[in-house]
Design an enzyme around this catalytic site. Structure first.
Site, PDB file in Angstrom:
ATOM      1  N   ASN A  37       0.828  -1.223   0.000  1.00  0.00           N
ATOM      2  CA  ASN A  37       0.000   0.000   0.000  1.00  0.00           C
ATOM      3  C   ASN A  37       0.855   1.264   0.000  1.00  0.00           C
ATOM      4  O   ASN A  37       0.355   2.357   0.245  1.00  0.00           O
ATOM      5  CB  ASN A  37      -0.958  -0.001   1.186  1.00  0.00           C
ATOM      6  N   ASP A  38       2.167   1.116  -0.226  1.00  0.00           N
ATOM      7  CA  ASP A  38       3.133   2.212  -0.341  1.00  0.00           C
ATOM      8  C   ASP A  38       3.555   2.809   1.008  1.00  0.00           C
ATOM      9  O   ASP A  38       4.306   3.780   1.051  1.00  0.00           O
ATOM     10  CB  ASP A  38       2.609   3.326  -1.262  1.00  0.00           C
ATOM     11  N   HIS A 130      17.668  28.351   5.942  1.00  0.00           N
ATOM     12  CA  HIS A 130      17.421  29.401   4.943  1.00  0.00           C
ATOM     13  C   HIS A 130      17.288  30.783   5.586  1.00  0.00           C
ATOM     14  O   HIS A 130      17.780  31.771   5.059  1.00  0.00           O
ATOM     15  CB  HIS A 130      16.168  29.046   4.148  1.00  0.00           C
ATOM     16  N   ASP A 169      20.816  38.572  -2.063  1.00  0.00           N
ATOM     17  CA  ASP A 169      19.681  39.309  -1.492  1.00  0.00           C
ATOM     18  C   ASP A 169      20.053  39.901  -0.141  1.00  0.00           C
ATOM     19  O   ASP A 169      21.058  39.522   0.473  1.00  0.00           O
ATOM     20  CB  ASP A 169      18.434  38.407  -1.394  1.00  0.00           C
ATOM     21  N   LYS A 192      17.002  41.773  -4.289  1.00  0.00           N
ATOM     22  CA  LYS A 192      16.314  40.686  -5.009  1.00  0.00           C
ATOM     23  C   LYS A 192      14.852  40.584  -4.618  1.00  0.00           C
ATOM     24  O   LYS A 192      14.497  40.734  -3.456  1.00  0.00           O
ATOM     25  CB  LYS A 192      17.031  39.363  -4.673  1.00  0.00           C
ATOM     26  N   ARG A 194      11.661  37.821  -5.312  1.00  0.00           N
ATOM     27  CA  ARG A 194      11.308  36.535  -5.943  1.00  0.00           C
ATOM     28  C   ARG A 194       9.844  36.570  -6.351  1.00  0.00           C
ATOM     29  O   ARG A 194       8.964  36.763  -5.520  1.00  0.00           O
ATOM     30  CB  ARG A 194      11.567  35.368  -4.986  1.00  0.00           C
TER      31      ARG A 194
HETATM   32  C1  R5P Z   1      16.481  32.208  -1.585  1.00  0.00           C
HETATM   33  O1  R5P Z   1      16.126  33.206  -1.041  1.00  0.00           O
HETATM   34  C2  R5P Z   1      17.764  31.527  -1.302  1.00  0.00           C
HETATM   35  O2  R5P Z   1      18.601  32.297  -0.542  1.00  0.00           O
HETATM   36  C3  R5P Z   1      18.426  31.107  -2.565  1.00  0.00           C
HETATM   37  O3  R5P Z   1      18.829  32.252  -3.276  1.00  0.00           O
HETATM   38  C4  R5P Z   1      17.477  30.334  -3.402  1.00  0.00           C
HETATM   39  O4  R5P Z   1      16.940  29.291  -2.637  1.00  0.00           O
HETATM   40  C5  R5P Z   1      18.139  29.777  -4.612  1.00  0.00           C
HETATM   41  O5  R5P Z   1      17.186  29.146  -5.415  1.00  0.00           O
HETATM   42  P1  R5P Z   1      17.375  29.197  -6.990  1.00  0.00           P
HETATM   43  O6  R5P Z   1      18.756  28.685  -7.264  1.00  0.00           O
HETATM   44  O7  R5P Z   1      16.296  28.291  -7.519  1.00  0.00           O
HETATM   45  O8  R5P Z   1      17.169  30.609  -7.384  1.00  0.00           O
END
Ligand code: R5P
Length: 310
Positions: A37-38, A130, A169, A192, A194
């Site tokens: 069943n995984d 992170h 960033d 930066k 995103r």
């Molecule tokens: C994001 O804020 C992190 O500090 C990295 O810059 C990010 O995770 C890198 O991801 P990617 O290489 O996909 O831009």
């Protein structure tokens, strides 16, 4: 002194073996079964009773599989009367999910921290989360190492007379500044933004990079979107050369090949995540000695922060 017992999940057997070699302890066997069943089942095949158990598992692809495996291993250790269950997570992938920056989204960094504690984890040892606030998502003690020492030792072998450290960033600028201090270099940072997992915009670079040998420093390279966008700005601003360094070299979507094919002089990362490909421009630094030293100190009740301070 309670005996130490080190187990490894299936995410990164080479790193587990290296850590055990540094610790001079055997790696304890684990049996992992998948049912029709995984569902998974884990059996720790060595005594845990009243042991100081360390479970090494990097949350790398397939992340969900490795996470469940880690949860099951922690549960098994707790159920086997371990004195303490320590999760050693060199790459905590869910750290990127650390804030509510869109309506009705999950915050995985916090949820997974709670899951680990619910599964029986008493303590966490991890590397370069992170963002620093993720440390506070855990309701158990966390030893949060970075790889700046290893990365700085690598770049000390280079001619740094004209170098500058650049963070992509502002969020990572503090770590980049700490890294630059270790090397006696100036620091700059990208502004930066995103837009999505595959799109970032770096509008400007704050600091002087013209005519300089740039060392880009980031916590991770995933698809490389960030680094490629930064490379465009660095070229526009007349950087003389660019080397790229990060802790977690994830290199999704052939990012390593693409980056190596660009004009970057070198790419440096650690082995917090297993690497499937090699390249002549890539240097992989081992974090096994640092993790082994931290495990030894945790086991002996010694200070970890004094060893790995920022
Ligand atoms: C994001 O804020 C992190 O500090 C990295 O810059 C990010 O995770 C890198 O991801 P990617 O290489 O996909 O831009």
């Amino acid at each position: 002194m309670r005996e130490i017992a080190v187990f490894g999940g299936s995410s990164h057997p080479e790193l587990t073996a290296e850590i055990c070699a540094h610790l001079r302890v055997p790696q304890r066997p684990v049996l992992l079964k998948r049912f029709a069943n995984d569902c998974l089942e884990v059996q720790l095949q060595s005594n845990c009773r009243e042991r100081d158990v360390f479970i090494i598992q990097s949350l790398v692809r397939p992340v969900q599989e490795h996470l469940v495996e880690l949860l099951l291993m922690a549960d098994a250790a707790r159920g086997a009367s371990a004195a303490r269950v320590n999760a050693v997570i060199p790459h905590y992938a869910y750290a990127r999910s650390d804030k509510k920056d869109a309506p009705r989204i999950s915050i995985g960094g916090r949820l997974v921290a709670d899951l680990l504690v619910t599964a029986g984890v008493d303590r966490v040892l991890t590397l370069n989360l992170h963002s620093p606030q993720v440390h506070g998502f855990f309701s158990v003690p966390v030893d949060h190492l970075h790889a700046l020492r290893e990365l700085a030792a690598h770049f000390r072998q280079r001619d740094l007379s004209n170098a500058v450290v650049v963070s992509p960033d502002l969020g990572y600028a503090k770590s980049a500044a700490a890294f630059a201090r270790r090397l006696g270099l100036p620091v700059a940072a990208g502004a930066k933004e995103r837009m999505s997992d595959t799109e970032v915009r770096i509008a400007a670079i704050i600091g002087d990079v013209a005519g300089r040998d740039v060392i880009v420093l980031d916590d991770e390279i995933s698809r490389g979107t960030t680094v490629f966008e930064l490379l465009d700005r660095l070229r526009e601003q007349g950087a003389r050369s660019v080397a790229v360094a990060c802790t977690h070299g994830l290199f999704a979507d052939n990012a390593l090949d693409k980056l190596a094919a660009s004009d970057v002089t070198e790419i440096v990362c650690t082995n917090s995540a297993p690497l499937e490909t090699e390249h002549s421009k890539l240097t992989v630094l081992s974090v096994a000695p640092a993790l082994a030293e931290a495990i030894s100190r945790i086991h002996n009740g010694e200070s970890v922060s004094s060893l790995f301070d920022h």
